[in-house]
Design a protein around this motif. Structure first.
Motif, PDB file in Angstrom:
ATOM      1  N   PRO A 131       0.943   1.695  12.902  1.00 40.09           N
ATOM      2  CA  PRO A 131       0.223   2.921  12.553  1.00 40.09           C
ATOM      3  C   PRO A 131       1.190   4.083  12.334  1.00 40.09           C
ATOM      4  O   PRO A 131       2.312   4.075  12.838  1.00 40.09           O
ATOM      5  CB  PRO A 131      -0.674   3.169  13.766  1.00 40.09           C
ATOM      6  CG  PRO A 131      -0.010   2.458  14.894  1.00 40.09           C
ATOM      7  CD  PRO A 131       0.675   1.272  14.287  1.00 40.09           C
TER       8      PRO A 131
ATOM      9  N   LYS B  72       7.492  -3.748   8.809  1.00 42.62           N
ATOM     10  CA  LYS B  72       7.260  -3.498  10.235  1.00 42.62           C
ATOM     11  C   LYS B  72       8.178  -2.401  10.759  1.00 42.62           C
ATOM     12  O   LYS B  72       9.276  -2.211  10.262  1.00 42.62           O
ATOM     13  CB  LYS B  72       7.500  -4.777  11.040  1.00 42.62           C
ATOM     14  CG  LYS B  72       6.458  -5.848  10.830  1.00 42.62           C
ATOM     15  CD  LYS B  72       6.756  -7.018  11.745  1.00 42.62           C
ATOM     16  CE  LYS B  72       5.770  -8.152  11.558  1.00 42.62           C
ATOM     17  NZ  LYS B  72       6.139  -9.308  12.385  1.00 42.62           N
TER      18      LYS B  72
ATOM     19  N   VAL C 191       1.420   4.533   1.404  1.00 41.24           N
ATOM     20  CA  VAL C 191       0.985   5.121   2.670  1.00 41.24           C
ATOM     21  C   VAL C 191       0.708   6.620   2.542  1.00 41.24           C
ATOM     22  O   VAL C 191      -0.202   7.158   3.183  1.00 41.24           O
ATOM     23  CB  VAL C 191       2.072   4.868   3.753  1.00 41.24           C
ATOM     24  CG1 VAL C 191       1.781   5.640   5.028  1.00 41.24           C
ATOM     25  CG2 VAL C 191       2.181   3.380   4.027  1.00 41.24           C
TER      26      VAL C 191
ATOM     27  N   GLU D 104      -4.204   4.211  11.415  1.00 38.59           N
ATOM     28  CA  GLU D 104      -4.024   2.758  11.428  1.00 38.59           C
ATOM     29  C   GLU D 104      -3.800   2.258  10.013  1.00 38.59           C
ATOM     30  O   GLU D 104      -4.485   2.675   9.072  1.00 38.59           O
ATOM     31  CB  GLU D 104      -5.258   2.068  12.027  1.00 38.59           C
ATOM     32  CG  GLU D 104      -5.544   2.454  13.475  1.00 38.59           C
ATOM     33  CD  GLU D 104      -4.473   1.978  14.451  1.00 38.59           C
ATOM     34  OE1 GLU D 104      -3.795   0.973  14.146  1.00 38.59           O
ATOM     35  OE2 GLU D 104      -4.314   2.613  15.507  1.00 38.59           O
ATOM     36  N   LEU D 105      -2.857   1.335   9.854  1.00 40.35           N
ATOM     37  CA  LEU D 105      -2.574   0.715   8.567  1.00 40.35           C
ATOM     38  C   LEU D 105      -2.856  -0.785   8.660  1.00 40.35           C
ATOM     39  O   LEU D 105      -2.998  -1.339   9.747  1.00 40.35           O
ATOM     40  CB  LEU D 105      -1.108   0.945   8.179  1.00 40.35           C
ATOM     41  CG  LEU D 105      -0.666   2.412   8.048  1.00 40.35           C
ATOM     42  CD1 LEU D 105       0.833   2.484   7.803  1.00 40.35           C
ATOM     43  CD2 LEU D 105      -1.420   3.111   6.918  1.00 40.35           C
ATOM     44  N   ASP D 106      -2.948  -1.434   7.507  1.00 39.94           N
ATOM     45  CA  ASP D 106      -3.207  -2.877   7.494  1.00 39.94           C
ATOM     46  C   ASP D 106      -2.061  -3.626   8.158  1.00 39.94           C
ATOM     47  O   ASP D 106      -0.894  -3.249   8.018  1.00 39.94           O
ATOM     48  CB  ASP D 106      -3.362  -3.380   6.045  1.00 39.94           C
ATOM     49  CG  ASP D 106      -4.599  -2.788   5.371  1.00 39.94           C
ATOM     50  OD1 ASP D 106      -5.516  -2.361   6.101  1.00 39.94           O
ATOM     51  OD2 ASP D 106      -4.628  -2.741   4.138  1.00 39.94           O
ATOM     52  N   ASP D 107      -2.401  -4.696   8.874  1.00 39.14           N
ATOM     53  CA  ASP D 107      -1.365  -5.577   9.432  1.00 39.14           C
ATOM     54  C   ASP D 107      -0.480  -6.086   8.311  1.00 39.14           C
ATOM     55  O   ASP D 107      -0.974  -6.334   7.221  1.00 39.14           O
ATOM     56  CB  ASP D 107      -2.021  -6.760  10.155  1.00 39.14           C
ATOM     57  CG  ASP D 107      -2.499  -6.364  11.554  1.00 39.14           C
ATOM     58  OD1 ASP D 107      -2.004  -5.349  12.074  1.00 39.14           O
ATOM     59  OD2 ASP D 107      -3.351  -7.058  12.099  1.00 39.14           O
TER      60      ASP D 107
ATOM     61  N   VAL E 181       0.831  -1.198   0.000  1.00 35.55           N
ATOM     62  CA  VAL E 181       0.000   0.000   0.000  1.00 35.55           C
ATOM     63  C   VAL E 181       0.873   1.258   0.000  1.00 35.55           C
ATOM     64  O   VAL E 181       1.929   1.299   0.619  1.00 35.55           O
ATOM     65  CB  VAL E 181      -0.941  -0.007   1.228  1.00 35.55           C
ATOM     66  CG1 VAL E 181      -0.148   0.073   2.523  1.00 35.55           C
ATOM     67  CG2 VAL E 181      -1.929   1.136   1.170  1.00 35.55           C
TER      68      VAL E 181
END
Length: 198
Positions: A147, A68, A4, A140-143, A2
């Motif tokens: 965030p 991450k 961001v 919040e972002l997708d796992d 994605v």
């Protein structure tokens, strides 16, 4: 993967309104960093856009995780019309690029030094990173992505920065609070640091 940054910009616009100016700065070996300017009555706010494109990596890690890790953008609020604060754009971009350039993780309580005045004639050469979530809510972002946090920057005079190194961020913030310090005043003086707090 994605992208961001459009999500980050949308969150900033939702919280602060449409920006009335933007500038882009590119440093060798880094992604482009934009700084957006927002006017709100007698305040002007500057927010970085680009720092959160990649997670901040632990400088001791052998390999940086591309997904991450903490993500952040920086937000500076000052009173409008009291100083030439638009010259803060490049120093802000330098700070936003520091995770890529220097491998630092910018977190609340940290001091960031720009090596000169934040803008022409400014009594500040560094900032204290404040706690996120007040002005702009975390995105919040997708796992498994962390965030994006929007970290407020609190300008520090050289005396305050030196005092903070000895006594810590919490003690300095208590001094500011006790002294009724207007942290958005671009021409404010250093809070008194030589007497014991009440």
């Amino acid at each position: 993967m994605v992208d961001v940054l459009p999500l980050v910009e949308a969150r900033l616009v939702t919280a602060l309104g449409e920006p009335d100016a933007r500038a882009a700065v590119t440093f060798l070996g880094t992604d482009r960093i934009e700084v957006l300017r927002f006017h709100e009555e007698d305040l002007v706010r500057y927010a970085t856009l680009g720092m959160s494109a990649q997670p901040m990596a632990d400088p001791t890690a052998v390999l940086a995780d591309p997904v991450k890790g903490p993500r952040a953008e920086l937000v500076l609020s000052v009173r409008a019309g009291r100083a030439d604060t638009d010259k803060v754009l490049r120093p802000l971009a330098v700070l936003a690029a520091s995770p890529q350039v220097e491998g630092v993780v910018v977190a609340p309580g940290a001091s960031l030094d720009v090596g000169g005045p934040l803008w022409p004639g400014a009594p500040f050469t560094s900032v204290l990173v404040g706690e996120p979530g007040g002005l702009v809510a975390d995105l919040e972002l997708d796992d498994p992505m962390d965030p994006v946090r929007f970290l407020p920057l609190l300008p520090m005079t050289p005396n305050e920065a030196a005092w903070k190194r000895v006594h810590g961020a919490q003690a300095l913030q208590e001094r500011w609070l006790a002294g009724g310090t207007d942290l958005r005043d671009p021409a404010r003086r250093s809070v008194p640091l030589d007497t014991a707090p009440e």
